[in-house]
Scaffold this motif. Sequence first.
Motif, short mmCIF file in Angstrom:
data_model
loop_
_atom_site.label_atom_id
_atom_site.label_comp_id
_atom_site.label_asym_id
_atom_site.label_seq_id
_atom_site.Cartn_x
_atom_site.Cartn_y
_atom_site.Cartn_z
N ILE A 26 0.84 -1.19 0.00
CA ILE A 26 0.00 0.00 0.00
C ILE A 26 0.88 1.25 0.00
N SER A 27 0.59 2.17 -0.91
CA SER A 27 1.34 3.43 -0.97
C SER A 27 0.52 4.55 -0.33
N MET A 28 1.19 5.36 0.47
CA MET A 28 0.51 6.44 1.20
C MET A 28 1.43 7.65 1.26
N LEU A 29 0.89 8.82 0.96
CA LEU A 29 1.63 10.08 1.03
C LEU A 29 0.75 11.14 1.66
N THR A 30 1.37 12.16 2.22
CA THR A 30 0.61 13.29 2.73
C THR A 30 0.29 14.26 1.60
N ALA A 31 -0.74 15.05 1.81
CA ALA A 31 -1.05 16.20 0.96
C ALA A 31 -1.92 17.13 1.80
N TYR A 32 -1.83 18.43 1.50
CA TYR A 32 -2.53 19.40 2.33
C TYR A 32 -3.29 20.44 1.51
N ASP A 33 -3.16 20.39 0.18
CA ASP A 33 -3.83 21.38 -0.66
C ASP A 33 -4.30 20.72 -1.96
N TYR A 34 -5.14 21.43 -2.69
CA TYR A 34 -5.78 20.90 -3.89
C TYR A 34 -4.76 20.53 -4.97
N GLN A 71 -8.29 24.29 11.13
CA GLN A 71 -7.25 24.29 10.10
C GLN A 71 -7.15 22.93 9.41
N MET A 72 -7.29 21.85 10.17
CA MET A 72 -7.27 20.51 9.57
C MET A 72 -8.44 20.33 8.63
N ILE A 73 -9.59 20.84 8.99
CA ILE A 73 -10.77 20.74 8.12
C ILE A 73 -10.54 21.52 6.83
N TYR A 74 -9.92 22.69 6.95
CA TYR A 74 -9.60 23.48 5.75
C TYR A 74 -8.69 22.71 4.80
N HIS A 75 -7.61 22.15 5.34
CA HIS A 75 -6.68 21.39 4.50
C HIS A 75 -7.37 20.16 3.90
N ALA A 76 -8.13 19.45 4.70
CA ALA A 76 -8.79 18.23 4.23
C ALA A 76 -9.81 18.54 3.14
N SER A 77 -10.54 19.64 3.28
CA SER A 77 -11.51 20.04 2.26
C SER A 77 -10.83 20.29 0.93
N SER A 78 -9.67 20.91 0.97
CA SER A 78 -8.92 21.19 -0.26
C SER A 78 -8.48 19.90 -0.93
N VAL A 79 -8.02 18.93 -0.13
CA VAL A 79 -7.56 17.65 -0.66
C VAL A 79 -8.72 16.84 -1.24
N ILE A 80 -9.83 16.82 -0.54
CA ILE A 80 -10.99 16.05 -0.98
C ILE A 80 -11.47 16.50 -2.36
N ARG A 81 -11.41 17.79 -2.63
CA ARG A 81 -11.85 18.30 -3.93
C ARG A 81 -10.98 17.80 -5.07
N ALA A 82 -9.77 17.34 -4.74
CA ALA A 82 -8.85 16.86 -5.77
C ALA A 82 -8.85 15.34 -5.93
N ALA A 83 -9.19 14.62 -4.87
CA ALA A 83 -9.02 13.16 -4.85
C ALA A 83 -10.15 12.45 -5.58
N GLN A 84 -9.80 11.75 -6.63
CA GLN A 84 -10.76 10.97 -7.39
C GLN A 84 -10.64 9.47 -7.12
N ARG A 85 -9.46 9.04 -6.70
CA ARG A 85 -9.17 7.62 -6.53
C ARG A 85 -8.71 7.28 -5.11
N SER A 86 -7.88 8.09 -4.55
CA SER A 86 -7.25 7.79 -3.27
C SER A 86 -8.25 7.82 -2.10
N LEU A 87 -7.99 6.99 -1.10
CA LEU A 87 -8.67 7.10 0.18
C LEU A 87 -8.04 8.26 0.94
N VAL A 88 -8.86 9.16 1.47
CA VAL A 88 -8.34 10.33 2.18
C VAL A 88 -8.56 10.17 3.68
#
Length: 272
Positions: A26-34, A71-88
Amino acid sequence: MSVAKKEYKRITVKTLVDMKSKGEKISMLTAYDYTMAKIVDGAGVDVILVGDSASNVMAGHETTLPITLDQMIYHASSVIRAAQRSLVVVDLPFGTYQSDPKEALRSAIRIMKESGGHAVKLEGGKEIKESIKRILNAGIPVMGHLGLTPQSIYKFGTYTVRAKEEQEAQQLKEDALMLEKAGCFAIVLEKIPAVLAKEVAQSISIPVIGIGAGDGVDGQVLVLHDMVGMTHEFNPRFLRRYMNLYEEMTTAIGQYVTDVKSEDFPNEKEQY
């Protein structure tokens, strides 16, 4: 296009368990913005962690402790708008779950409702068992985190390898079993001996994701900014830098400054 992309249109918590049973890492990386999340997701990463490490790499704090739930909700919202495949998966930040299971549930619900995240991650073992149970009972998937737990850095006093001594190693194994029995879908093991991490991974049925935990686990996670070399002062043994963006970006920005001051930019083709 990778095999994983063809096989999995959307990664879920069940997908990860299936991957472990099939021996697929399983591959996993961090991300914080769109923008970064869109790149990570498009590259085929299985899990995106919206980590409280945003406190360090995005805000410049020395530890992960200062970042807030908002702040975590802000970052997560930005990531969710970008993620089409990954589990967030979204970190619950320090102070939002440790002492009060009801507060833990409220925090997890806010993350799920306001960001659209798919799961939450909590640091700790038996001491947060009731918080984990309360969140799981609400139908919210939980990822555990054992070993070096950065939110407890002032308790440990150091970022050195954890669980080298038998007593702490035994407690970690017991906590991993407890997290599995409680219903966690996966566990992150951070900065522990590789032999111990492998033993834990083989003793439980849920995936174990390592960071500085050797190659005997079910997957790996790194902080994106470290992996692509945007940071350059953090050099732990477990980190492999796949790029040196710090140097490349510094050179590019320096060239931009030179071009502006010399009136080379913009040229005739770059004007309307």
